[in-house]
Design an enzyme around this catalytic site. Structure first.
Site, short mmCIF file in Angstrom:
data_model
loop_
_atom_site.label_atom_id
_atom_site.label_comp_id
_atom_site.label_asym_id
_atom_site.label_seq_id
_atom_site.Cartn_x
_atom_site.Cartn_y
_atom_site.Cartn_z
CE1 TYR A 106 -4.38 -1.25 0.57
CE2 TYR A 106 -3.17 -2.93 1.80
CZ TYR A 106 -4.33 -2.49 1.18
OH TYR A 106 -5.43 -3.30 1.15
CE1 TYR A 145 -2.55 -6.61 3.79
CE2 TYR A 145 -3.22 -6.27 1.52
CZ TYR A 145 -3.47 -6.16 2.88
OH TYR A 145 -4.65 -5.61 3.31
NE ARG A 155 -7.10 -9.94 4.70
CZ ARG A 155 -8.06 -9.12 4.29
NH1 ARG A 155 -7.91 -7.84 4.36
NH2 ARG A 155 -9.21 -9.60 3.80
CG HIS A 158 -8.14 -7.43 0.04
ND1 HIS A 158 -6.95 -8.00 0.44
CD2 HIS A 158 -8.18 -6.21 0.64
CE1 HIS A 158 -6.32 -7.15 1.25
NE2 HIS A 158 -7.03 -6.06 1.38
CG HIS A 160 -9.87 -2.37 1.46
ND1 HIS A 160 -10.16 -2.86 2.72
CD2 HIS A 160 -8.59 -2.73 1.22
CE1 HIS A 160 -9.09 -3.46 3.21
NE2 HIS A 160 -8.12 -3.41 2.33
#
Ligand code: FE
Lengths: 240, 205
Positions: A106, A145, A155, A158, A160
């Site tokens: 991120y 990640y 995770r 995905h 969000h």
């Protein structure tokens, strides 16, 4: 006068405290919430007009890219319909998305994963559903990640989603997963959802029909918001 | 057998996670140049009617620690009690007031802040008047389903005493968790406690 929004089925959503997702233990409220019928504050909501959108807001491949560059990663189109529990399309819904880059990193100053930043990828995008509730944006496939929970949690890939429907009662944040990702079934956050059926409702299908040949694959992700009761009979609660 | 009720189920909630700001307040998250301004940054867009107020607060976890990765949204009527929404059928709201604000909690102090106006009163579903209040919605890492709550005003003792929602709270000792704290000069502070002895009343609404 309105008949309000259908009650939320709280057994269908993750409970407040889910010990396998450790952060919830100190952050999830413990008291039962106070139930009452939706009031004007929940049945109204702000309007987001298409005129507020920039040309690239729904294109995460380009909206942060510099000097003719592009975000790195498998190119995908994500599309679907925002509808309510009665199957009616929700027009004018604001959909805001955020995601990691193709390496699972991120763009955030508190992010510490060793995967590199992509200088051409910011990780945010938004769009507004059309008159029938359909929406679409373009991005790259986010990478899985690792995250600190137990010593080895990952995770699944995905995206969000924050969705703003017509009423504040419909406010929802959720995540979209990708068909066939084995990590879905190993994730403590996914596992906060009580039923397999509920989890599967967040898994987008590969949609070959909407693929752009030689350019981008497509995934279809429909989103369901709370339904507004409609009846010709007034139902007003007295003395509550 | 009977006919199936073929309604859809609401999409299940998932936590907003630690990086909700990337998607909802990217300029705050230092992702600049994508959107000109973060949505919900300004609630007052012109010569607004009513009493201007500043609401500050924190979201505090069960260990007493303020969350520094939460996002708070507020939604309220204007000073006359009208919502700036197409679903508002009782009149036209102040065009210089959006009624909706969004704020990330500060990454160091955990504090959020809204510049707004004191809301007018709005009727409950049965027609009784509710005390003036602001509706809040809180998401963060570790919160599995966005939390709805309300902030009421400490200078509205009579209206608060008659409020149909406040009077429905089983343990009346918990009503105080929904009261803003008057700091003077139109500044109201409202801490939201996720757990503990003074856990805020959250709503299933
Ligand atoms: Fe994530």
């Amino acid at each position: 006068m309105t008949n309000g929004y259908v009650n939320r089925d709280r057994r269908w959503h993750p409970p407040s405290i889910t010990p396998d997702y450790k952060t919830s233990v100190a952050r999830g409220p413990r008291h039962a919430p106070l139930s009452f019928p939706t009031t004007l504050a929940e049945e109204t909501g702000p309007v987001f007009g298409h005129d507020m959108l920039g040309r690239l807001d729904n294109d995460l491949i380009l909206n942060f890219a510099k000097d003719g560059g592009m975000a790195i990663g498998p190119r995908i189109i994500v599309h679907g319909q925002v509808r309510d529990e009665f199957g009616r399309g929700v027009p004018g819904a604001l959909i805001e998305v955020w995601q990691a880059n193709a390496g699972g990193r991120y763009r955030h100053k508190k992010e510490s994963y060793l995967a590199p930043l992509d200088p051409n990828f910011g990780g945010c995008g938004r769009c507004i559903s059309d008159a029938q509730g359909f929406y679409e944006f373009r991005t790259i496939l986010p990478g899985p990640y690792p995250w600190p929970n137990t010593m080895n949690d990952w995770r699944p890939a995905h995206i969000h989603f924050s969705i703003f429907g017509a009423g504040f009662a419909q406010r929802l944040i959720t995540q979209m997963y990708f068909e066939g990702d084995p990590l879905i079934w190993h994730c403590p956050i996914v596992d906060t959802i009580p039923t397999r059926e509920g989890i599967e409702s967040l898994v987008a299908a590969l949609d070959m029909a909407r693929t752009v040949p030689m350019d981008a694959r497509a995934y279809k992700f429909d989103i369901t918001l709370r339904g507004r009761r409609q009846t010709m009979f007034e139902n007003r609660m007295e003395g509550l | 057998m009977v006919q199936p009720l073929s309604y859809l189920k609401e999409s299940p909630s998932q936590t907003a996670g630690p990086y909700v700001h990337i998607g909802c307040t990217p300029n705050f998250a230092e992702i600049e140049g994508v959107y000109p301004q973060d949505l919900g940054h300004e609630m007052i867009t012109g010569d607004v009617q009513g009493q201007r107020i500043r609401i500050t607060g924190r979201v505090i976890d069960g260990t007493g620690t303020p969350l520094r990765d939460a996002m708070i949204e507020i939604w309220q009527p204007d000073a006359a009690g009208l919502f700036n929404s197409p679903a508002e059928t009782r009149g036209t709201a102040d065009p210089n007031f959006t009624g909706w604000g969004r704020c990330a909690s500060d990454m160091t102090t955990g504090e959020f802040a809204f510049e707004t106006v004191k809301p007018g009163a709005v009727p409950f579903v049965d027609g009784r008047m509710q005390a003036p209040h602001v509706t809040l919605w809180i998401v963060a890492r570790g919160i599995n389903l966005g939390l709805h709550t309300r902030m009421y005003f400490p200078d509205e003792a009579d209206a608060n005493a008659d409020d149909p929602i406040l009077s429905r709270i089983e343990h009346q000792t918990r009503v105080k968790t929904l009261m803003g704290e008057d700091k003077g000069d139109g500044h109201i502070h409202f801490d939201i406690r996720l757990q503990g002895h003074n856990e805020t009343v959250f709503f299933d609404i």
